[in-house]
Write a protein that holds these residues in place. Structure first.
Motif, PDB file in Angstrom:
ATOM      1  N   GLU A  67      82.651 -15.296  34.761  1.00 39.17           N
ATOM      2  CA  GLU A  67      82.931 -15.228  33.332  1.00 39.17           C
ATOM      3  C   GLU A  67      82.361 -13.750  32.594  1.00 39.17           C
ATOM      4  OE1 GLU A  67      81.964 -18.580  30.923  1.00 39.17           O
ATOM      5  OE2 GLU A  67      82.015 -19.780  32.729  1.00 39.17           O
ATOM      6  N   MET A  68      83.163 -13.247  31.663  1.00 37.38           N
ATOM      7  CA  MET A  68      82.329 -12.073  30.948  1.00 37.38           C
ATOM      8  C   MET A  68      82.217 -11.032  32.029  1.00 37.38           C
ATOM      9  SD  MET A  68      82.408 -10.355  28.234  1.00 37.38           S
ATOM     10  CE  MET A  68      82.441 -11.427  26.786  1.00 37.38           C
ATOM     11  N   VAL A  69      83.200 -10.703  32.909  1.00 38.14           N
ATOM     12  CA  VAL A  69      82.934  -9.517  33.846  1.00 38.14           C
ATOM     13  C   VAL A  69      82.799  -8.270  33.144  1.00 38.14           C
ATOM     14  CG1 VAL A  69      83.445  -8.557  36.086  1.00 38.14           C
ATOM     15  CG2 VAL A  69      83.859 -11.004  35.788  1.00 38.14           C
ATOM     16  N   LEU A  70      81.684  -7.263  33.436  1.00 39.11           N
ATOM     17  CA  LEU A  70      81.406  -6.124  33.008  1.00 39.11           C
ATOM     18  C   LEU A  70      81.305  -5.222  34.161  1.00 39.11           C
ATOM     19  CD1 LEU A  70      78.943  -6.704  30.016  1.00 39.11           C
ATOM     20  CD2 LEU A  70      81.353  -6.372  29.812  1.00 39.11           C
ATOM     21  N   PRO A 115      89.162 -16.477  37.821  1.00 36.73           N
ATOM     22  CA  PRO A 115      89.085 -17.552  38.596  1.00 36.73           C
ATOM     23  C   PRO A 115      88.628 -17.469  40.182  1.00 36.73           C
ATOM     24  CG  PRO A 115      91.112 -17.305  37.461  1.00 36.73           C
ATOM     25  CD  PRO A 115      90.439 -15.917  37.507  1.00 36.73           C
ATOM     26  N   ALA A 116      88.204 -18.628  40.425  1.00 35.61           N
ATOM     27  CA  ALA A 116      87.753 -18.939  41.965  1.00 35.61           C
ATOM     28  C   ALA A 116      88.749 -18.333  42.547  1.00 35.61           C
ATOM     29  CB  ALA A 116      87.142 -20.042  41.979  1.00 35.61           C
ATOM     30  N   LYS A 117      88.561 -17.888  44.005  1.00 35.26           N
ATOM     31  CA  LYS A 117      89.497 -17.643  44.776  1.00 35.26           C
ATOM     32  C   LYS A 117      90.828 -16.791  44.435  1.00 35.26           C
ATOM     33  CE  LYS A 117      87.370 -20.102  48.084  1.00 35.26           C
ATOM     34  NZ  LYS A 117      86.710 -19.424  49.168  1.00 35.26           N
ATOM     35  N   ASN A 118      90.384 -15.812  43.387  1.00 37.64           N
ATOM     36  CA  ASN A 118      91.021 -14.797  42.811  1.00 37.64           C
ATOM     37  C   ASN A 118      90.660 -13.228  42.955  1.00 37.64           C
ATOM     38  OD1 ASN A 118      93.428 -14.152  41.461  1.00 37.64           O
ATOM     39  ND2 ASN A 118      93.347 -16.138  40.334  1.00 37.64           N
ATOM     40  N   PHE A 119      91.437 -12.558  42.333  1.00 40.40           N
ATOM     41  CA  PHE A 119      91.258 -10.991  42.493  1.00 40.40           C
ATOM     42  C   PHE A 119      91.939 -10.308  41.266  1.00 40.40           C
ATOM     43  CE2 PHE A 119      94.943 -11.348  45.207  1.00 40.40           C
ATOM     44  CZ  PHE A 119      95.656 -10.567  44.669  1.00 40.40           C
ATOM     45  N   SER A 157      78.543  -6.936  36.518  1.00 42.36           N
ATOM     46  CA  SER A 157      77.913  -7.975  35.911  1.00 42.36           C
ATOM     47  C   SER A 157      78.775  -8.846  35.486  1.00 42.36           C
ATOM     48  CB  SER A 157      77.007  -7.416  34.653  1.00 42.36           C
ATOM     49  OG  SER A 157      76.143  -6.111  35.113  1.00 42.36           O
ATOM     50  N   TYR A 158      78.403 -10.260  35.679  1.00 38.61           N
ATOM     51  CA  TYR A 158      79.245 -11.559  35.306  1.00 38.61           C
ATOM     52  C   TYR A 158      78.097 -12.517  35.262  1.00 38.61           C
ATOM     53  CZ  TYR A 158      78.863 -12.230  40.165  1.00 38.61           C
ATOM     54  OH  TYR A 158      78.406 -12.672  41.507  1.00 38.61           O
ATOM     55  N   PHE A 159      78.906 -13.686  34.684  1.00 44.61           N
ATOM     56  CA  PHE A 159      78.061 -14.862  34.394  1.00 44.61           C
ATOM     57  C   PHE A 159      78.761 -16.000  35.058  1.00 44.61           C
ATOM     58  CE2 PHE A 159      76.760 -12.640  30.554  1.00 44.61           C
ATOM     59  CZ  PHE A 159      75.470 -13.233  30.453  1.00 44.61           C
ATOM     60  N   ILE A 160      77.996 -16.835  35.868  1.00 41.31           N
ATOM     61  CA  ILE A 160      78.465 -18.199  36.146  1.00 41.31           C
ATOM     62  C   ILE A 160      77.640 -19.145  35.286  1.00 41.31           C
ATOM     63  CG2 ILE A 160      78.367 -19.605  38.064  1.00 41.31           C
ATOM     64  CD1 ILE A 160      78.900 -17.017  40.140  1.00 41.31           C
ATOM     65  N   GLY A 161      78.433 -19.819  34.629  1.00 36.57           N
ATOM     66  CA  GLY A 161      77.623 -20.645  33.686  1.00 36.57           C
ATOM     67  C   GLY A 161      76.789 -19.941  32.643  1.00 36.57           C
ATOM     68  N   ASN A 162      75.635 -20.261  32.598  1.00 33.98           N
ATOM     69  CA  ASN A 162      74.671 -19.479  31.905  1.00 33.98           C
ATOM     70  C   ASN A 162      73.740 -18.482  32.617  1.00 33.98           C
ATOM     71  OD1 ASN A 162      72.902 -21.206  33.086  1.00 33.98           O
ATOM     72  ND2 ASN A 162      72.078 -22.084  31.229  1.00 33.98           N
TER      73      ASN A 162
END
Length: 130
Positions: free
Chosen positions: A43-46, A69-73, A93-98
C-alpha cells in the motif's frame, strides 16, 4: 536505543528492467517494473528514481502507486538508452498493514543489457536490480 529498533527486511519485492517492443514507435525499449512476489498487498508505494555517475546526474523522478496486489507487478517508468551507462537507483517505500518498509534497488552502470534472465511474475525476460 538503536539496537531496540526493529528494521524489517524487504522480501519478495523486486525492481526489474524489461526489454519490450513499443508498437507505437516500432522500437525496442527498456521499461522498469516493480514486482510484488509476496502474498501481501503493498500500500501507498512511493518510488524515487535517478541515474548518476561521477560526472553526470539525471533528474529525480517520483512515482506513486496506491496499491500493488499480491503476486502482481506495475510499470514504473521507461528508461532511455542514454542513461543505461549510469548507475540507476530506485528507492522504494511502502506499507504492509501499518508497517513501513523501504529498500534502494540499484542497476550498476551498463548492467542493463540484452543478455536478460527470467524474472518473477512477469512472463518476459529482464534484469533484476540488486
Amino acid at each position: 536505543m538503536k539496537k531496540d529498533i526493529e528494521i524489517p527486511e524487504v522480501k519478495d519485492v523486486y525492481v526489474a528492467a524489461v526489454r519490450e517492443f513499443n508498437e507505437e514507435f516500432r522500437a525496442d525499449e527498456w521499461n522498469v517494473y516493480l514486482i510484488n512476489d509476496s502474498n501481501k498487498e503493498l500500500e501507498m508505494v512511493l518510488i524515487v528514481s535517478e541515474g548518476h555517475d561521477k560526472k553526470k546526474k539525471t533528474s529525480v523522478m517520483r512515482h506513486r502507486l496506491e496499491r500493488l496486489p499480491a503476486k502482481n507487478f506495475a510499470k514504473i517508468e521507461f528508461i532511455q538508452d542514454d542513461v543505461l551507462s549510469l548507475n540507476n537507483e530506485f528507492k522504494i517505500s511502502y506499507f504492509i498493514g501499518n508497517q513501513m518498509l523501504d529498500k534502494t534497488f540499484k542497476f550498476s552502470k551498463n548492467s542493463i543489457k540484452e543478455s536478460a534472465l527470467q524474472i518473477p511474475i512477469i512472463p518476459k525476460k529482464g534484469i533484476l536490480a540488486k
